[in-house]
Design a protein around this motif. Structure first.
Motif, PDB file in Angstrom:
ATOM      1  N   SER A   1       1.127  -1.026  -0.065  1.00 58.15           N
ATOM      2  CA  SER A   1       0.656  -0.375  -0.046  1.00 58.15           C
ATOM      3  C   SER A   1       1.084   1.615   0.260  1.00 58.15           C
ATOM      4  O   SER A   1       0.607   2.149  -0.035  1.00 58.15           O
ATOM      5  CB  SER A   1      -0.801   0.001   1.129  1.00 58.15           C
TER       6      SER A   1
ATOM      7  N   CYS B   1      -6.757   1.666  -1.475  1.00 60.19           N
ATOM      8  CA  CYS B   1      -5.499   1.540  -0.102  1.00 60.19           C
ATOM      9  C   CYS B   1      -5.682   2.014   0.908  1.00 60.19           C
ATOM     10  O   CYS B   1      -5.907   0.340   2.071  1.00 60.19           O
ATOM     11  CB  CYS B   1      -4.117   2.275  -0.721  1.00 60.19           C
TER      12      CYS B   1
ATOM     13  N   ASN C   1      -6.237  -0.840   4.533  1.00 60.42           N
ATOM     14  CA  ASN C   1      -5.374  -0.966   5.359  1.00 60.42           C
ATOM     15  C   ASN C   1      -6.727  -1.157   6.784  1.00 60.42           C
ATOM     16  O   ASN C   1      -6.460  -1.254   7.754  1.00 60.42           O
ATOM     17  CB  ASN C   1      -4.973   0.200   5.237  1.00 60.42           C
TER      18      ASN C   1
END
Length: 468
Positions: free
Chosen positions: A301, A353, A357
């Motif tokens: 990421s 991303c 996460n």
């Protein structure tokens, strides 16, 4: 800075028109090939035609005296088609057969403005005009014709070993394009640009000697090598020197944009991932009263965010500090469309991303009245205090690598957490001071949580990361 829209095609066609008038020749105006995304104009001679291909970032042809680390720009390529052959020959192929002594750039890859385009097309047409009688002679001379084809096939054997004359007969366009592309990337190994820019020839001489011994020089390189040796590696012409200096300045300006863009982009990527971790910790479910540790975000990421932020920053810096010259309104429109599409893609990538996460990657460990909370926003559970899925380690101190002294003071202690035996991806406990760490350890012990004592990180690494 304000963008500039030019008319490179108009400049080139005007020079071709004047050339044709001077030499009583016919030419056909520009046509566009959608397959190759390039435009071409042709001049008809007796016995052969000259095709001039133009476009942005054409990835073929030999990059003589050009910066092979950055061949981005407007391109002009000329190819000669003789009646006696199905091959399309480059100006360097012609240069070899007529034995020209003027070694200058004839395939152009990184033209930046109207001045560059005008100089390039004039150079090409001057080369043809000055050597027109010799070039015409090829059409009537069987020896020269054989030499031209033999040279081409020699270069094939050096640059494109798998492409044979038989394959060219089978599908000339397909295989010649591959060969031309190989020639383009062959330039990444040569040092003609550095020699032209600095007059330092030792590296270039070593390159030519090494390749010559192995029989790995194309015909033009063989002749260039002999020419430079015979003339004591005398500096290139002033015109070539000016061109290489302009390339150097352009690349230096690009670095002043690229380097800060990568640095700031990296900082923004880290800030984004840290913010996601903080947000994950701040949005823990009700009933959790102590955050114990929080896992790191994805390295992949970080890479994606870096690339996206770098793209945005380069666009901003170019708009502020660099003048963009477009080769035509069509080119400007195409780039604006591509920029819009890439901007949307980058925005989507950033959102994906950060969401990935937040929901799936960042692993949180926290204390609950009834057990230990562990997991991500998308999947989590509360485990009993006595469980084997979450392990706690107290790192008692550290060993100085230089003198081997071991330190185990109150300030040197650290708490590590490992979830599901992932010791390599251990999580560092959340606390600000040694006193907070002591308080946290006592709290865990009160709940009956087992804490494993380890001498230092090296012992943890040896016993758990590499000892498994």
């Amino acid at each position: 800075m304000k963008d500039v829209v030019s008319d490179y095609v108009g400049i080139i066609e005007n020079e071709v028109r004047l050339f044709s008038l001077r030499n009583a020749l016919e030419y056909k105006g520009f046509i566009f090939d959608e397959k190759t995304n390039e435009e071409s104009i042709s001049i008809k001679f007796k016995g052969f035609d000259a095709y001039i291909y133009v476009g942005d970032n054409l990835t073929y042809g030999y990059p003589l005296f050009e910066d092979t680390q950055d061949l981005t720009g407007y391109s002009i390529m000329t190819r000669f088609k003789f009646d006696f052959s199905s091959y399309y020959f480059s100006p360097y192929d012609i240069h070899n057969v007529i034995n020209s002594k003027d070694f200058e750039t004839l395939d152009f890859h990184n033209l930046q403005d109207e001045e560059d385009v005008l100089k390039a097309i004039k150079t090409l047409l001057d080369f043809i005009e000055k050597n027109l009688a010799a070039i015409k002679d090829i059409s009537a001379n069987l020896i020269l014709q054989k030499q031209l084809k033999d040279n081409y096939e020699h270069d094939l054997s050096v640059v494109s070993e798998r492409i044979t004359a038989e394959k060219l007969k089978e599908n000339f366009r397909k295989y010649s394009e591959k060969h031309e592309n190989n020639l383009y990337f062959l330039g990444y190994a040569n040092l003609t640009y550095n020699f032209a820019k600095t007059d330092k020839y030792r590296e270039l001489d070593k390159y030519f000697k090494r390749k010559s011994k192995k029989g790995k020089l194309i015909v033009f390189e063989q002749r260039l090598y002999e020419h430079l040796k015979d003339n004591g590696y005398e500096p290139v012409s002033e015109k070539t020197k000016i061109n290489t200096e302009k390339q150097f300045k352009k690349n230096r300006r690009s670095l002043w944009i690229e380097i800060p863009a990568y640095i700031i982009g990296g900082i923004l990527a880290i800030v984004t991932l840290v913010a996601v971790e903080e947000l994950t910790a701040a949005t823990l479910p009700d009933g959790l009263y102590r955050l114990l540790g929080i896992g790191e975000s994805s390295e992949f990421s970080f890479f994606i965010l870096l690339i996206c932020y770098r793209y945005f920053l380069v666009r901003i810096f170019e708009a502020l500090f660099a003048k963009k010259v477009y080769s035509s309104e069509k080119d400007k429109k195409a780039e604006k469309t591509a920029t819009a599409v890439l901007t949307v893609i980058c925005l989507i990538a950033i959102i994906l991303c950060t969401s990935y996460n937040y929901f799936f990657k960042v692993c949180t460990v926290a204390l609950h009245d009834s057990g230990i909370y562990v997991g991500t926003q998308a999947k989590n559970e509360i485990l009993p205090f006595e469980n084997d899925r979450v392990e706690f380690f107290i790192i008692e101190g550290y060993t100085d690598g230089e003198n081997g002294t071991y330190y185990d003071s109150h300030e040197n202690k650290e708490l590590y957490l490992a979830v599901d035996k992932d010791y390599e991806g251990y999580i560092i406990g959340v606390y600000d001071t040694p006193e907070e760490l002591s308080e946290l350890i006592n709290l865990l012990k009160e709940k009956g949580v087992d804490i494993i004592s380890v001498k230092d990180y090296e012992a943890f690494s040896d016993n758990y990361i590499y000892g498994e």
